[in-house]
Enzyme design. Sequence first.
Site, PDB file in Angstrom:
ATOM      1  CB  SER A  32      -0.947   0.000   1.203  1.00  0.00           C
ATOM      2  OG  SER A  32      -0.214  -0.157   2.406  1.00  0.00           O
ATOM      3  CG  ASN A  57      -4.246  -4.949  12.818  1.00  0.00           C
ATOM      4  OD1 ASN A  57      -3.686  -4.842  11.732  1.00  0.00           O
ATOM      5  ND2 ASN A  57      -4.588  -6.120  13.330  1.00  0.00           N
ATOM      6  CG  HIS A  59     -42.239  21.490 -12.267  1.00  0.00           C
ATOM      7  ND1 HIS A  59     -42.479  20.165 -12.034  1.00  0.00           N
ATOM      8  CD2 HIS A  59     -43.014  22.177 -11.384  1.00  0.00           C
ATOM      9  CE1 HIS A  59     -43.385  20.038 -11.056  1.00  0.00           C
ATOM     10  NE2 HIS A  59     -43.704  21.247 -10.650  1.00  0.00           N
ATOM     11  CB  SER A 100     -14.558  26.462 -28.288  1.00  0.00           C
ATOM     12  OG  SER A 100     -14.455  25.739 -29.495  1.00  0.00           O
ATOM     13  CE  LYS A 135     -19.112  26.663 -26.896  1.00  0.00           C
ATOM     14  NZ  LYS A 135     -20.147  25.674 -26.983  1.00  0.00           N
ATOM     15  CG  ASN A 176     -17.219  26.217 -23.624  1.00  0.00           C
ATOM     16  OD1 ASN A 176     -18.271  26.654 -24.078  1.00  0.00           O
ATOM     17  ND2 ASN A 176     -16.297  25.626 -24.374  1.00  0.00           N
ATOM     18  CD  GLU A 198     -19.373  22.286 -19.100  1.00  0.00           C
ATOM     19  OE1 GLU A 198     -19.811  21.487 -19.925  1.00  0.00           O
ATOM     20  OE2 GLU A 198     -18.531  23.153 -19.386  1.00  0.00           O
ATOM     21  CD  GLN A 238      -2.929  -2.491   2.055  1.00  0.00           C
ATOM     22  OE1 GLN A 238      -2.267  -2.690   3.059  1.00  0.00           O
ATOM     23  NE2 GLN A 238      -2.638  -3.052   0.892  1.00  0.00           N
ATOM     24  CE  LYS A 291      -4.533   2.996   4.969  1.00  0.00           C
ATOM     25  NZ  LYS A 291      -5.286   1.763   4.684  1.00  0.00           N
TER      26      LYS A 291
HETATM   27  N1  ARG Z   1      -1.197  -1.387   5.179  1.00  0.00           N
HETATM   28  C1  ARG Z   1      -2.172  -1.892   6.096  1.00  0.00           C
HETATM   29  C2  ARG Z   1      -3.525  -1.184   5.895  1.00  0.00           C
HETATM   30  O1  ARG Z   1      -3.525  -0.155   5.304  1.00  0.00           O
HETATM   31  C3  ARG Z   1      -1.719  -1.692   7.507  1.00  0.00           C
HETATM   32  C4  ARG Z   1      -2.293  -2.665   8.485  1.00  0.00           C
HETATM   33  C5  ARG Z   1      -1.749  -4.028   8.243  1.00  0.00           C
HETATM   34  N2  ARG Z   1      -2.121  -4.939   9.269  1.00  0.00           N
HETATM   35  C6  ARG Z   1      -2.006  -6.244   9.120  1.00  0.00           C
HETATM   36  N3  ARG Z   1      -2.399  -6.996  10.071  1.00  0.00           N
HETATM   37  N4  ARG Z   1      -1.495  -6.776   8.047  1.00  0.00           N
HETATM   38  O2  ARG Z   1      -4.566  -1.633   6.288  1.00  0.00           O
END
Ligand code: ARG
Length: 463
Positions: free
Chosen positions: A28, A115, A161, A282, A288, A290, A295, A327, A330
């Site tokens: 990650s 964790n 409307h 444009s 134009k 825009n 948008e 994971q 994110k």
């Molecule tokens: N990169 C992991 C995440 O974003 C971190 C936590 C990993 N924990 C584990 N038990 N493998 O969730």
Amino acid sequence: MTDKTSNQMWGGRFAAGPDAIMEAINASIGFDKRMAAQDIAGSRAHAAMLAATGVITDSDAEAIREGLLTVLSEIEGGSFVFSTALEDIHMNVEARLKEVIGEPAGRLHTARSRNDQVATDFKLWVRDQFDAAEQGLLALIRALLGQAEAGADWVMPGFTHLQTAQPVTWGHHMMAYVEMFGRDLSRVRDARARMNESPLGSAALAGTSFPIDRHMTAAALGFDRPTANSLDAVSDRDFALEFLSVASICAMHLSRFAEELVIWSSAQFRFVILSDRFSTGSSIMPQKKNPDAAELIRAKVGRIFGANTALMMVMKGLPLAYSKDMQEDKEQVFDAADNWMLALAAMEGMVRDMTANRPSLAAAAGSGFSTATDLADWLVRVLGLPFRDAHHVTGSLVALAEKKGCDLPDLSLDEMQSAHAGITADVYGVLGVENSVNSRQSYGGTAPAQVRAQIARWKEMLA
Ligand code: ARG
């Protein structure tokens, strides 16, 4: 003997390193490096607490805390080399800390797990984004108040409307969005307050046997208190879902306003002139101009709401506690946050820079029989007709005007009386647009005095 290719953080029981595909799906670091500052802040708070509770020595904690600052400056300076083999930001930082300070680095991960670490880092990151959204919303609300104040009594058509309904004021229309973004602001503040509990020290899932002080780390990181259940703390992502749902609702509001700006800036409406700074040309049609910013803002709700849906699907059905599925939280949140902040800033700029075309607004305000309700109300008030009858009489006059190709005030008194004998010349007084808006003095109504009262209330609240 551990294979040299196995992971230096958890590879003790592994004879071989991961397959390249395993590494690619598992890592990650490509995205969670955005949480480097939060990760280091969390680790510095954790190290100080471990020393204060006697779990590690003061000198080790000092070395760790100093070393982490070095790592942070390397990351911020761009010299840090991120490694996919080290999976994520947590292990990248710790591995580099080991290179910088040596043996004490290995003591940092006492009484915690990735964790609770990732839950803490991510909460800190999302909390910063709530704060940024709060600032973005406040700036947008101020820009809208500026528009509302300038045109508190400028008349324009109000629509239902997208058909002309009744005249309203420009200020009233702007203040409608102030109310919407004001509720978004209050949702941001609610959600931020609710999420502000520290997961740190929940460890892998069960808490820890070390005599840690979770209140200390919570306070150091600006949390109101530690979370009350370690299983919940490492598996909770509802703070991220709340962020995405608050963002989705706000993006929906932005999208509605953006749509109005697209319509209003068209040659057919000409209600507003968007500034050159927030328009594009444009490459083929020289005339134009825009409304691209509007948008794009209109479209952003798609990806933001998509992120909300995606994370909801990731989380549903996950057994307690942590699973690697999480994971996947994110990238969705990062992308939604980036686009939400950008949309807020672009909308603020557009609103600040745009010019309402007062003559066009006024001309449109009087067309489309916009004061028909005022005529019906007059029949009720002055002649004592039941509203349903007044509605019918007015309808017949609208049909007559439509047939003649004129507006209601252009009908003669004779023509008016053909619909109802009791009508007098006084009726023309209520057919004017200015009179129409001035008469709508009910609380929250479109009368300029009401609009100004709401502007004053908002300014006081923001002061
Ligand atoms: N990169 C992991 C995440 O974003 C971190 C936590 C990993 N924990 C584990 N038990 N493998 O969730």
